[in-house]
Motif scaffolding. Structure first.
Motif, PDB file in Angstrom:
ATOM      1  N   ASN A 467       0.842  -1.489  -0.298  1.00  0.00           N
ATOM      2  CA  ASN A 467      -0.057   0.123   0.132  1.00  0.00           C
ATOM      3  C   ASN A 467       0.896   1.709   0.067  1.00  0.00           C
ATOM      4  N   PRO A 468       0.283   1.761  -0.939  1.00  0.00           N
ATOM      5  CA  PRO A 468       1.443   3.245  -1.375  1.00  0.00           C
ATOM      6  C   PRO A 468       1.751   4.264  -0.109  1.00  0.00           C
ATOM      7  N   VAL A 469       0.454   4.087   1.317  1.00  0.00           N
ATOM      8  CA  VAL A 469       0.245   5.079   1.766  1.00  0.00           C
ATOM      9  C   VAL A 469       1.195   4.652   3.071  1.00  0.00           C
ATOM     10  N   VAL A 470       1.319   3.042   3.720  1.00  0.00           N
ATOM     11  CA  VAL A 470       1.305   2.419   4.602  1.00  0.00           C
ATOM     12  C   VAL A 470       3.093   2.700   4.129  1.00  0.00           C
ATOM     13  N   GLN A 472       4.653   4.874   2.419  1.00  0.00           N
ATOM     14  CA  GLN A 472       5.554   6.313   3.076  1.00  0.00           C
ATOM     15  C   GLN A 472       5.701   6.736   4.133  1.00  0.00           C
ATOM     16  N   LEU A 473       4.436   5.763   5.407  1.00  0.00           N
ATOM     17  CA  LEU A 473       4.422   6.387   6.370  1.00  0.00           C
ATOM     18  C   LEU A 473       5.599   5.682   7.278  1.00  0.00           C
ATOM     19  N   GLU A 489       2.601   8.001  13.503  1.00  0.00           N
ATOM     20  CA  GLU A 489       3.148   7.622  11.936  1.00  0.00           C
ATOM     21  C   GLU A 489       3.084   6.146  11.930  1.00  0.00           C
ATOM     22  N   GLN A 492      -0.310   5.228  12.473  1.00  0.00           N
ATOM     23  CA  GLN A 492      -1.069   5.457  11.283  1.00  0.00           C
ATOM     24  C   GLN A 492      -1.194   4.569  10.339  1.00  0.00           C
ATOM     25  N   ALA A 493      -0.378   4.213  10.022  1.00  0.00           N
ATOM     26  CA  ALA A 493       0.487   2.401   9.325  1.00  0.00           C
ATOM     27  C   ALA A 493      -0.087   0.571  10.045  1.00  0.00           C
ATOM     28  N   LYS A 496      -3.900   1.419   9.236  1.00  0.00           N
ATOM     29  CA  LYS A 496      -4.011   0.931   7.669  1.00  0.00           C
ATOM     30  C   LYS A 496      -4.353  -0.161   7.182  1.00  0.00           C
TER      31      LYS A 496
END
Length: 539
Positions: A467-470, A472-473, A489, A492-493, A496
């Protein structure tokens, strides 16, 4: 590192891990606590699970069973003390550059290999470059050493050396990393970075680690496959705390570990589900010898996102919501572990006590399945697990039944031995469709769970989750100097990841051990560290 689920395995020193163990406690009203002769400690194999370790090669260490021996036979530049703090080991000190990317280690000059040869900076460079060498075939070294400049170039065959490891003199080595990660020293404490003797490795002995020339507090002097592993005290050990016990015998064969403990043939043993109720009874003599130790470990069910039907996140969540973890823990595991709410274990930096986790919701699961691309019917599911054939573990059977009842899933079970299982799940091309595995912390930092297991492209990303969002986190957290922000951070990962359900966290581990009263200084740490040098026998 990977961990076979101790809750589902009977701790026995025999190949049959489902052997019954003293089902009638009345036949054994007391335990034999007479200390044997000699300064010899007798233990069940490895972490108490029995069985041979898959390897004793530090560069290929990916599991708890192997690491349990390796940390006693070998050592690295840094290590962990009993409080899990990073401390000097083969290096007596180190300096870090202002930008956090250059580490200069000064080796202690009294450290020697078991054959008496001094440990030098050349040995450090050789060992780290060997871990990167494609011929070593390490599937784990990039996870811990991949941030060293030039490591991945050698690992992928693009370079002949690791440019970020430089010998300054016989007792000084410099290591450059490509970004200022806060957990580098902790990662460097993993066995894959331990120092090995080039002459030993290249002796022609196959495999060389059957006669290892290590640097640790104990020497391997005997390994009879399926029977026993014997360690002997290293009288020339350089550490401040010298080993006291002359000889340690790990018994790999010969019947029930609990029976042998009660008969006085073992000095400590892990407690299994079969025996937990009676040893937990305050009226039992065994209860006085029982210790319960929380572990920094989480067990998972893994949904391979590269395989149908788990390429659909709605199917993954439906499967996760169909499993009653509380019932599983209460009935099958007899409350030995703790029900997991997230990925990071309790008492771990970044553990989110407000995280509720994936709920047990069969009706919601059916609704999700109906909304998925497999609404017209699920394909047959193959669950891969560790076992010796015959009947699958009671936990696997119970979960498979829940999935059949709640989703109509048709699940068959395939079992394989632990060493083969590890070889199948380490790497980026995992072929298993659905499987169970535990992860025990290598070091006390959220990256050891969140980054290693869920960053896209990680060799320990069992599920193939990307997952690109994960990503990056995780990348941001790995270089974030502010601890509170790093934790935020990673949390948050984690949230997700749970929403996407590439895994279902099942339980947080707890170790239950029995230890004879004459065994002093024994402790059962929440991650794998050297511990045997602290033990004395009061005879």
């Amino acid at each position: 590192m990977s961990q076979n689920n101790p809750s589902q395995t009977q701790p026995t020193t025999a190949p049959d891990q489902n052997q019954s163990q003293n089902q009638n406690p009345a036949q054994n009203p007391s335990t034999n606590n007479t200390a044997p002769g000699g300064n010899v400690l007798r233990l069940p194999g490895g972490s108490g699970m029995g069985g041979d370790p898959p390897t004793l090669d530090p560069a290929n260490t990916s599991d708890v069973e192997s690491a349990t021996y390796i940390v006693e036979i070998f050592s690295g530049l840094v290590g962990f003390n009993k409080d899990l703090k990073i401390v000097p080991d083969l290096a007596e000190k180190w300096d870090v550059s202002n930008d956090g990317k250059t580490y200069t280690f000064t080796l202690r000059q009294d450290a020697k290999f078991h054959d008496g040869r001094p440990v030098t900076a050349q040995d450090v460079k050789y060992s780290l470059e060997r871990a990167a060498d494609p011929r070593t075939r390490s599937t784990v070294s990039p996870l811990y050493l991949g941030d060293i400049v030039g490591f991945m170039d050698k690992y992928t065959g693009k370079a002949n050396e690791v440019s970020g490891v430089q010998v300054l003199d016989n007792y000084t080595v410099q290591i450059d990393i490509d970004k200022p990660i806060s957990y580098f020293l902790a990662a460097l404490a993993h066995p894959t970075s331990y120092i090995v003797d080039k002459f030993n490795v290249e002796s022609g002995e196959q495999p060389w680690y059957l006669k290892p020339n290590g640097t640790g507090p104990f020497k391997l002097i005997q390994w009879d496959q399926g029977q026993q592993i014997v360690l002997e005290k290293n009288a020339d050990y350089y550490g401040d705390i010298k080993p006291s016990v002359d000889r340690i015998e790990f018994l790999l064969g010969g019947g029930s570990a609990m029976t042998r403990y009660e008969n006085g043939d073992l000095d400590a043993t892990r407690v299994s589900i079969a025996d937990i109720e009676r040893v937990s009874d305050p009226a039992s003599p065994l209860n006085k010898e029982l210790s319960i130790d929380p572990q920094l470990s989480t067990s998972f069910i893994v949904f391979n996102t590269r395989k149908a039907p788990f390429d659909d996140p709605k199917v993954r969540m439906a499967f996760a919501m169909s499993i009653d973890r509380q019932k599983l823990n209460d009935v099958v595991f007899k409350k030995m572990p703790v029900v997991a709410t997230g990925i990071l274990p309790q008492a771990f930096p970044g553990f989110n006590q407000d995280l509720k986790g994936i709920p047990f919701d069969p009706e919601g699961a059916k609704k999700l399945l109906a909304e998925s691309k497999y609404a017209s019917g699920l394909p047959d599911i193959v669950w891969s697990t560790v076992g010796g054939g015959g009947t699958a573990g009671s936990d696997v059977q119970a979960i498979a039944e829940m999935l059949k009842e709640n989703l109509g899933a048709n699940i068959s079970v395939e079992q394989t031995d632990w060493a083969t299982y590890l070889s199948q799940i380490n790497g980026t091309n995992v072929d298993f469709q659905l499987f169970d595995i535990g992860w025990s912390a290598d070091y006390v930092d959220p990256h050891n769970f969140i980054g290693l297991l869920f960053r896209g492209g990680s060799l320990n990303n069992w599920s193939g989750y990307d997952n690109p969002v994960v990503n990056q986190l995780i990348d941001d957290a790995s270089v974030e100097p502010n601890l509170d922000k790093r934790i935020q951070e990673y949390q948050q990962a984690e949230e997700k990841i749970l929403q996407d359900a590439p895994v279902l966290p099942l339980t947080y581990g707890r170790d239950f051990w029995l230890t004879k009263p004459y065994v002093k200084g024994a402790f059962y740490p929440p991650l794998v560290i050297e511990r045997l040098k602290y033990i004395t026998l009061d005879k």
